[in-house]
Scaffold this motif. Structure first.
Motif, PDB file in Angstrom:
ATOM      1  N   PRO A  49      34.180  44.877  36.133  1.00 47.82           N
ATOM      2  CA  PRO A  49      35.081  46.036  36.143  1.00 47.82           C
ATOM      3  C   PRO A  49      34.291  47.344  36.109  1.00 47.82           C
ATOM      4  CG  PRO A  49      35.345  44.733  34.107  1.00 47.82           C
ATOM      5  CD  PRO A  49      34.283  44.067  34.905  1.00 47.82           C
ATOM      6  N   GLU A  52      32.268  49.559  33.172  1.00 44.37           N
ATOM      7  CA  GLU A  52      32.166  48.890  31.862  1.00 44.37           C
ATOM      8  C   GLU A  52      30.739  48.498  31.528  1.00 44.37           C
ATOM      9  OE1 GLU A  52      34.759  46.376  30.043  1.00 44.37           O
ATOM     10  OE2 GLU A  52      36.562  47.016  31.139  1.00 44.37           O
ATOM     11  N   ASN A  97      37.186  42.243  27.672  1.00 46.07           N
ATOM     12  CA  ASN A  97      38.231  41.231  27.632  1.00 46.07           C
ATOM     13  C   ASN A  97      37.896  39.935  28.365  1.00 46.07           C
ATOM     14  OD1 ASN A  97      38.352  42.137  30.183  1.00 46.07           O
ATOM     15  ND2 ASN A  97      40.492  42.805  30.149  1.00 46.07           N
TER      16      ASN A  97
HETATM   17  C1  LIG Z   1      40.213  43.315  31.813  1.00 48.37           C
HETATM   18  O1  LIG Z   1      40.015  44.699  31.857  1.00 48.37           O
HETATM   19  C2  LIG Z   1      39.940  45.269  33.149  1.00 48.37           C
HETATM   20  C3  LIG Z   1      39.689  46.761  33.030  1.00 48.37           C
HETATM   21  O2  LIG Z   1      38.879  47.046  31.960  1.00 48.37           O
HETATM   22  C4  LIG Z   1      41.228  45.026  33.899  1.00 48.37           C
HETATM   23  O3  LIG Z   1      41.083  45.522  35.219  1.00 48.37           O
HETATM   24  C5  LIG Z   1      41.500  43.540  33.943  1.00 48.37           C
HETATM   25  O4  LIG Z   1      42.756  43.310  34.530  1.00 48.37           O
HETATM   26  C6  LIG Z   1      41.491  42.939  32.527  1.00 48.37           C
HETATM   27  N1  LIG Z   1      41.586  41.507  32.664  1.00 48.37           N
HETATM   28  C7  LIG Z   1      42.348  40.767  31.887  1.00 48.37           C
HETATM   29  C8  LIG Z   1      42.302  39.298  32.161  1.00 48.37           C
HETATM   30  O5  LIG Z   1      42.996  41.246  31.020  1.00 48.37           O
END
Ligand SMILES: *[C@@H]1O[C@H](CO)[C@@H](O)[C@H](O)[C@H]1NC(C)=O
Ligand SMILES: *[C@@H]1O[C@H](CO)[C@@H](O)[C@H](O)[C@H]1NC(C)=O
Ligand SMILES: *[C@@H]1O[C@H](CO)[C@@H](O)[C@H](O)[C@H]1NC(C)=O
Ligand SMILES: *[C@@H]1O[C@H](CO)[C@@H](O)[C@H](O)[C@H]1NC(C)=O
Ligand SMILES: *[C@@H]1O[C@H](CO)[C@@H](O)[C@H](O)[C@H]1NC(C)=O
Ligand SMILES: *[C@@H]1O[C@H](CO)[C@@H](O)[C@H](O)[C@H]1NC(C)=O
Length: 500
Positions: A49, A52, A97
């Motif tokens: 992402p 990050e 995450n």
């Molecule tokens: C994790 O975080 C990113 C952005 O920080 C987001 O685009 C993504 O959908 C998230 N993934 C989940 C599985 O929550």
């Protein structure tokens, strides 16, 4: 001459690495892989992402190390701290995450295996295939990976497809390059630490396909826009460029057959230029981790047609050494060569151009690697080469650079008979120079087949597509393991009769 068992993918545009923001490793970082050991740092990269922080943990028995990287343009990249040979380790990448993990990772030496169909020929196709496959299970620390056969007109960042993911033998080994596997296995026997083998090769390809435009430009081989189907750089773009960011120890290469009919006379430029360019590109791509002069081993062409009188194979063999006859040499430093012209295979079901004895080829390469890549002293890896050639009116005497094992031959040596003081040229003729006698390091040849009004203007050895029967060339090293490579020597213009 090509063995093409796989579907050809032609890339239209980069696809798998379109930034979807999901945290993952690039296509060739997977479970069971080998990463380059210390003193180099292994470079690992992937996607994530945007913006990050990615946190990496390398965890193994006695070691836990942590590093970080930021995702920029959808890509992160990290150089791990240097790790000694061994394993297994887990490499974990984590963002807020989600996490991505590589398990059962070993550290050792990573070798890239490139070229055309003789590198592509798999372990299932060679002599003693079933024994070799069975034996392979005893080498769980030699790991294999194979890139898919893809071409592209633009440089790719990552592989679109992977043919064989990182595997522990004997998994998928039947479809893996025999030369690459046997080379890695022989190295493991000596080094006793993990070896990672990356196969990226394709039957029926020219050196131009594997060369970047930079390298081709060195030899004036850039195509014009209206030159027809693109040959230049298409394999480089899709099958080598994606790997540049991985740290590697070295490369081996088995190619040249297709260049016997394509820009043959340029191979003395195109091949050394490709090696230089790969070295520079892997060094840059890994942020300086892969050595700028990484060791590069290759197989000198074997044989294709018995009784052929074509010069094409001898010319490419010679050009493979930049017209010096042996390597390493000043133009081709830190290279090593396996001579293979004495391993013909008339009955090969894949055509005689694909000999099935790959064990000797790989063993000879491994000797070169030990000497050149690993600095082992006293390991013989080059066959005998002339250091001096004396000419009298009746005979030539060759002094070799080492002790020789000699068998009689009427015609493996040939001399060029030329009118007085003229160099060997269109008006001269090649005739056999039978071996008369020999000593520990010398061979004497009769020159009586030239007429009295002619002079010997040049001498050549094994200058044929198919110079001898299996392991039956006349000149070997004293140990009888290493064949003398072919050579051609002209009389220096001003020197008269004394020295060729
Ligand atoms: C994790 O975080 C990113 C952005 O920080 C987001 O685009 C993504 O959908 C998230 N993934 C989940 C599985 O929550
Ligand atoms: C690596 O991860 C696997 C699966 O999570 C675990 O079973 C194994 O013990 C870990 N190995 C190391 C060296 O941490
Ligand atoms: C390469 O070989 C060609 C012909 O085979 C020869 O004319 C040329 O001089 C050679 N070039 C180099 C750089 O050795
Ligand atoms: C790989 O290395 C090249 C050359 O240094 C660089 O341009 C490219 O961005 C790198 N790719 C990745 C994914 O780090
Ligand atoms: C090569 O020549 C030998 C001797 O003349 C002959 O017996 C053999 O059939 C020839 N082989 C081929 C493949 O032409
Ligand atoms: C195949 O195996 C036999 C018996 O072990 C051996 O003599 C021969 O040299 C092997 N061939 C190759 C090419 O390794």
């Amino acid at each position: 001459m090509a063995i093409q068992l796989y579907v050809v993918f032609t890339l239209v545009a980069a696809s798998i690495h379109d930034c979807d923001g999901v945290l993952r490793f690039a296509s060739y970082y997977r479970d069971h892989m080998v990463l380059q050991k210390s003193p180099e740092r292994a470079v690992v990269w992937g996607y994530g992402p945007e913006g990050e922080q990615v946190k990496f943990t390398l965890s193994g028995q006695n070691l836990q190390s942590i590093s970080q990287a930021t995702v920029t343009n959808g890509i992160w990249r990290v150089s791990l701290d240097p790790v000694e040979a061994g394993g297994p380790y887990n490499v974990t990448a984590g963002v807020q995450n989600s996490t991505a993990v590589l398990t059962d990772v070993l550290f050792g030496d990573v070798w890239l295996c490139g070229g055309q169909s003789n590198m592509f020929l798999n372990l299932y196709q060679i002599f003693n295939a079933s024994e070799e496959l069975k034996r392979a299970a005893h080498y769980p620390h030699v790991r294999t990976f194979m890139a898919s056969l893809v071409q592209s007109e633009t440089e790719q960042t990552d592989f679109i497809h992977v043919q064989i993911p990182w595997s522990v033998p004997p998994a998928y080994l039947a479809g893996f390059s025999a030369v690459c596997w046997l080379f890695g296995r022989d190295l493991y026997e000596k080094l006793q630490y993990p070896i990672g083998l990356v196969e990226s090769c394709w039957g029926g390809t020219t050196v131009e396909a594997w060369s970047s435009p930079r390298a081709l430009q060195q030899c004036g081989l850039l195509q014009q826009p209206d030159d027809g189907p693109k040959v230049n750089s298409v394999s480089w773009n899709a099958m080598i460029h994606p790997l540049l960011n991985m740290t590697i120890k070295g490369a081996i290469w088995y190619q040249g057959e297709d260049n016997t009919i394509y820009h043959q006379e340029m191979y003395n430029c195109s091949f050394p230029a490709m090696i230089d360019d790969w070295r520079m590109a892997f060094h840059q791509g890994s942020g300086g981790q892969t050595a700028l002069d990484f060791p590069f081993g290759f197989v000198q062409l074997s044989t294709s047609k018995k009784n052929s009188t074509s010069d094409a194979f001898p010319n490419i063999r010679w050009h493979q050494t930049a017209d010096i006859g042996f390597v390493p040499n000043p133009r081709m430093q830190k290279t090593f060569m396996a001579v293979a012209m004495d391993l013909p295979d008339e009955k090969s079901p894949y055509g005689p151009i694909h000999p099935r004895d790959k064990q000797d080829v790989a063993f000879r390469l491994s000797l070169g690697a030990r000497a050149v890549a690993y600095g082992e002293h006293d390991v013989p890896f080059r066959g005998p080469f002339p250091s001096k050639i004396l000419s009298t009116t009746k005979y030539l005497e060759i002094t070799y650079d080492q002790e020789v094992s000699v068998a009689p031959s009427e015609n493996i040596f040939e001399i060029c008979c030329s009118e007085s003081q003229t160099p060997c040229g269109p008006k001269s003729r090649w005739v056999p120079a039978p071996i008369m006698q020999w000593g520990p390091t010398t061979v004497q040849l009769s020159t009586t087949l030239c007429s009295p009004n002619e002079e010997v203007a040049a001498l050549r050895y094994a200058w044929r597509d198919w110079p001898c029967d299996f392991k039956a060339c006349p000149i070997y090293s004293a140990s009888q393991i290493l064949p003398a490579p072919p050579f051609i020597a002209n009389r220096p213009p001003a020197k008269g009769i004394n020295e060729l």
